[in-house]
Design a protein around this motif. Structure first.
Motif, PDB file in Angstrom:
ATOM      1  N   CYS A  26       0.820  -1.219   0.000  1.00 24.19           N
ATOM      2  CA  CYS A  26       0.000   0.000   0.000  1.00 24.19           C
ATOM      3  C   CYS A  26       0.855   1.271   0.000  1.00 24.19           C
ATOM      4  O   CYS A  26       0.448   2.290  -0.562  1.00 24.19           O
ATOM      5  CB  CYS A  26      -0.929   0.009   1.209  1.00 24.19           C
ATOM      6  N   VAL A  27       2.028   1.213   0.636  1.00 26.74           N
ATOM      7  CA  VAL A  27       2.878   2.412   0.728  1.00 26.74           C
ATOM      8  C   VAL A  27       3.343   2.877  -0.657  1.00 26.74           C
ATOM      9  O   VAL A  27       3.102   4.039  -1.035  1.00 26.74           O
ATOM     10  CB  VAL A  27       4.074   2.160   1.659  1.00 26.74           C
ATOM     11  N   PRO A  28       4.010   2.044  -1.461  1.00 24.71           N
ATOM     12  CA  PRO A  28       4.426   2.525  -2.787  1.00 24.71           C
ATOM     13  C   PRO A  28       3.243   2.850  -3.697  1.00 24.71           C
ATOM     14  O   PRO A  28       3.324   3.789  -4.507  1.00 24.71           O
ATOM     15  CB  PRO A  28       5.252   1.365  -3.351  1.00 24.71           C
ATOM     16  N   ILE A  29       2.144   2.092  -3.575  1.00 25.91           N
ATOM     17  CA  ILE A  29       0.972   2.383  -4.396  1.00 25.91           C
ATOM     18  C   ILE A  29       0.397   3.746  -4.040  1.00 25.91           C
ATOM     19  O   ILE A  29       0.017   4.533  -4.935  1.00 25.91           O
ATOM     20  CB  ILE A  29      -0.090   1.274  -4.216  1.00 25.91           C
ATOM     21  N   ALA A  30       0.325   4.057  -2.743  1.00 24.68           N
ATOM     22  CA  ALA A  30      -0.191   5.355  -2.306  1.00 24.68           C
ATOM     23  C   ALA A  30       0.691   6.492  -2.815  1.00 24.68           C
ATOM     24  O   ALA A  30       0.189   7.557  -3.226  1.00 24.68           O
ATOM     25  CB  ALA A  30      -0.293   5.395  -0.781  1.00 24.68           C
ATOM     26  N   ILE A  31       2.013   6.277  -2.787  1.00 24.07           N
ATOM     27  CA  ILE A  31       2.943   7.304  -3.291  1.00 24.07           C
ATOM     28  C   ILE A  31       2.743   7.518  -4.788  1.00 24.07           C
ATOM     29  O   ILE A  31       2.730   8.661  -5.279  1.00 24.07           O
ATOM     30  CB  ILE A  31       4.400   6.899  -2.983  1.00 24.07           C
ATOM     31  N   THR A  42       8.696  -2.913 -16.296  1.00 22.31           N
ATOM     32  CA  THR A  42      10.089  -3.226 -16.644  1.00 22.31           C
ATOM     33  C   THR A  42      11.100  -2.604 -15.685  1.00 22.31           C
ATOM     34  O   THR A  42      12.003  -3.305 -15.201  1.00 22.31           O
ATOM     35  CB  THR A  42      10.390  -2.785 -18.091  1.00 22.31           C
ATOM     36  N   PRO A  43      11.018  -1.298 -15.359  1.00 24.74           N
ATOM     37  CA  PRO A  43      11.977  -0.733 -14.395  1.00 24.74           C
ATOM     38  C   PRO A  43      11.893  -1.391 -13.021  1.00 24.74           C
ATOM     39  O   PRO A  43      12.923  -1.608 -12.364  1.00 24.74           O
ATOM     40  CB  PRO A  43      11.568   0.743 -14.326  1.00 24.74           C
ATOM     41  N   VAL A  44      10.661  -1.704 -12.581  1.00 24.21           N
ATOM     42  CA  VAL A  44      10.512  -2.370 -11.278  1.00 24.21           C
ATOM     43  C   VAL A  44      11.158  -3.748 -11.307  1.00 24.21           C
ATOM     44  O   VAL A  44      11.855  -4.153 -10.361  1.00 24.21           O
ATOM     45  CB  VAL A  44       9.016  -2.484 -10.902  1.00 24.21           C
ATOM     46  N   LEU A  45      10.957  -4.478 -12.405  1.00 27.31           N
ATOM     47  CA  LEU A  45      11.545  -5.809 -12.536  1.00 27.31           C
ATOM     48  C   LEU A  45      13.069  -5.740 -12.541  1.00 27.31           C
ATOM     49  O   LEU A  45      13.736  -6.556 -11.894  1.00 27.31           O
ATOM     50  CB  LEU A  45      11.043  -6.470 -13.818  1.00 27.31           C
ATOM     51  N   LYS A  46      13.619  -4.760 -13.254  1.00 30.19           N
ATOM     52  CA  LYS A  46      15.076  -4.607 -13.290  1.00 30.19           C
ATOM     53  C   LYS A  46      15.632  -4.314 -11.905  1.00 30.19           C
ATOM     54  O   LYS A  46      16.691  -4.816 -11.519  1.00 30.19           O
ATOM     55  CB  LYS A  46      15.461  -3.484 -14.250  1.00 30.19           C
ATOM     56  N   GLY A  47      14.921  -3.478 -11.149  1.00 31.08           N
ATOM     57  CA  GLY A  47      15.364  -3.179  -9.787  1.00 31.08           C
ATOM     58  C   GLY A  47      15.278  -4.393  -8.879  1.00 31.08           C
ATOM     59  O   GLY A  47      16.175  -4.637  -8.057  1.00 31.08           O
ATOM     60  N   GLY A  50      18.070  -7.165  -9.092  1.00 27.85           N
ATOM     61  CA  GLY A  50      19.342  -6.885  -8.425  1.00 27.85           C
ATOM     62  C   GLY A  50      19.338  -7.158  -6.933  1.00 27.85           C
ATOM     63  O   GLY A  50      20.368  -7.509  -6.360  1.00 27.85           O
ATOM     64  N   VAL A  51      18.189  -7.011  -6.283  1.00 28.09           N
ATOM     65  CA  VAL A  51      18.162  -7.114  -4.821  1.00 28.09           C
ATOM     66  C   VAL A  51      17.259  -8.222  -4.285  1.00 28.09           C
ATOM     67  O   VAL A  51      17.524  -8.780  -3.214  1.00 28.09           O
ATOM     68  CB  VAL A  51      17.728  -5.767  -4.191  1.00 28.09           C
ATOM     69  N   ALA A  52      16.183  -8.537  -5.002  1.00 29.11           N
ATOM     70  CA  ALA A  52      15.211  -9.502  -4.484  1.00 29.11           C
ATOM     71  C   ALA A  52      15.802 -10.878  -4.198  1.00 29.11           C
ATOM     72  O   ALA A  52      15.491 -11.478  -3.162  1.00 29.11           O
ATOM     73  CB  ALA A  52      14.031  -9.614  -5.444  1.00 29.11           C
ATOM     74  N   PRO A  53      16.650 -11.447  -5.096  1.00 32.11           N
ATOM     75  CA  PRO A  53      17.196 -12.785  -4.798  1.00 32.11           C
ATOM     76  C   PRO A  53      17.926 -12.859  -3.469  1.00 32.11           C
ATOM     77  O   PRO A  53      17.878 -13.890  -2.789  1.00 32.11           O
ATOM     78  CB  PRO A  53      18.148 -13.040  -5.977  1.00 32.11           C
ATOM     79  N   ILE A  54      18.607 -11.774  -3.092  1.00 31.26           N
ATOM     80  CA  ILE A  54      19.334 -11.765  -1.817  1.00 31.26           C
ATOM     81  C   ILE A  54      18.350 -11.864  -0.665  1.00 31.26           C
ATOM     82  O   ILE A  54      18.520 -12.660   0.270  1.00 31.26           O
ATOM     83  CB  ILE A  54      20.189 -10.490  -1.693  1.00 31.26           C
ATOM     84  N   TYR A  55      17.289 -11.054  -0.720  1.00 31.02           N
ATOM     85  CA  TYR A  55      16.308 -11.053   0.366  1.00 31.02           C
ATOM     86  C   TYR A  55      15.516 -12.351   0.391  1.00 31.02           C
ATOM     87  O   TYR A  55      15.154 -12.855   1.468  1.00 31.02           O
ATOM     88  CB  TYR A  55      15.372  -9.858   0.229  1.00 31.02           C
ATOM     89  N   TRP A  56      15.222 -12.902  -0.768  1.00 35.76           N
ATOM     90  CA  TRP A  56      14.522 -14.195  -0.804  1.00 35.76           C
ATOM     91  C   TRP A  56      15.378 -15.280  -0.159  1.00 35.76           C
ATOM     92  O   TRP A  56      14.883 -16.105   0.605  1.00 35.76           O
ATOM     93  CB  TRP A  56      14.202 -14.588  -2.248  1.00 35.76           C
ATOM     94  N   THR A  57      16.664 -15.269  -0.469  1.00 37.82           N
ATOM     95  CA  THR A  57      17.564 -16.279   0.093  1.00 37.82           C
ATOM     96  C   THR A  57      17.658 -16.145   1.603  1.00 37.82           C
ATOM     97  O   THR A  57      17.506 -17.125   2.342  1.00 37.82           O
ATOM     98  CB  THR A  57      18.965 -16.145  -0.530  1.00 37.82           C
ATOM     99  N   VAL A  58      17.908 -14.918   2.068  1.00 38.81           N
ATOM    100  CA  VAL A  58      18.019 -14.684   3.508  1.00 38.81           C
ATOM    101  C   VAL A  58      16.708 -14.995   4.211  1.00 38.81           C
ATOM    102  O   VAL A  58      16.687 -15.596   5.294  1.00 38.81           O
ATOM    103  CB  VAL A  58      18.446 -13.228   3.780  1.00 38.81           C
TER     104      VAL A  58
END
Length: 218
Positions: A26-31, A42-47, A50-58
């Motif tokens: 809700c926070v990013p959608i509201a912004i 596409t820009p969201v997917l590219k971002g 780079g970072v999501a696999p790390i957080y998914w793994t952890v």
């Protein structure tokens, strides 16, 4: 039909987990709605790539590692409120140690849940006070005299817990401790990947325990 404690824990745990997920989106959608700025898929997917696999793994590693320690209710509460490694897990382990109960038991589950809930409440209060008094506290927090103390809060916290557990199980602790010390000395850059190395240390400890047990040393 009256539901059991575990059934109720899973019901409310899933409810609050998905509530937290919805609130996070809700926070990013509201912004985006407020500023009428939509980045596109596409820009969201590219971002994310780079970072999501790390957080998914952890995140996956933390669930596998911490859930047996915290119990059902403690795990749900801990993952909803966050900051497990720094606050919730040490609080739960310290509370169970002081209460003389073990993780994985009904008593341990109750103590763990109470400790995590108390930690969450205290953290929220401290953060609220800090936000309200930020201007007044900033010069004190940023002072050169206190800077070394704030940089060593986490090592001191886990150091205190380590003394208790290592002293009681020093044979089991020796192998993972030596491995991690040598690893961080050889590759200091891995200090930022502590979350991923937690299960590695756990596996080494389990393997060492198996060998010591076979040799009748424990």
């Amino acid at each position: 039909m009256k539901k059991s404690y575990d059934d109720m824990s899973h019901y409310y745990g899933r409810l609050w987990i998905w509530t937290a997920v919805v609130m996070l989106f809700c926070v990013p959608i509201a912004i985006c709605i407020h500023y009428n700025a939509w980045p596109g898929f596409t820009p969201v997917l590219k971002g994310l790539i780079g970072v999501a696999p790390i957080y998914w793994t952890v995140g996956t590693i933390e669930v596998i590692t911490y859930t047996p320690m915290l119990g059902t209710s403690g795990s749900y509460l801990g993952f909803v409120t966050g900051n497990l490694t720094n606050l919730k897990v040490p609080s739960a382990l310290n509370a169970m140690e002081n209460a003389g109960v073990k993780s994985g038991t009904e008593e341990g589950e109750v103590i763990s849940t109470i400790a995590i809930a108390t930690s969450s409440i205290v953290t929220t209060i401290v953060i609220a006070i800090g936000v309200l008094l930020l201007a007044q506290l900033a010069p004190i927090i940023n002072s050169p005299a206190l800077k070394p103390a704030f940089e060593n809060i986490l090592p001191s916290l886990f150091g205190g817990l380590a003394v208790v557990y290592v002293s009681k199980n020093w044979k089991l602790s020796l192998a993972p401790l030596l491995f991690m010390i040598v690893l961080f000395l050889l590759v200091p850059s891995l200090a930022s990947s502590v979350g991923i190395l937690v299960p590695v240390g756990a596996l080494i400890s389990i393997g060492a325990a198996r060998i010591l047990y076979k040799k009748n040393m424990i």
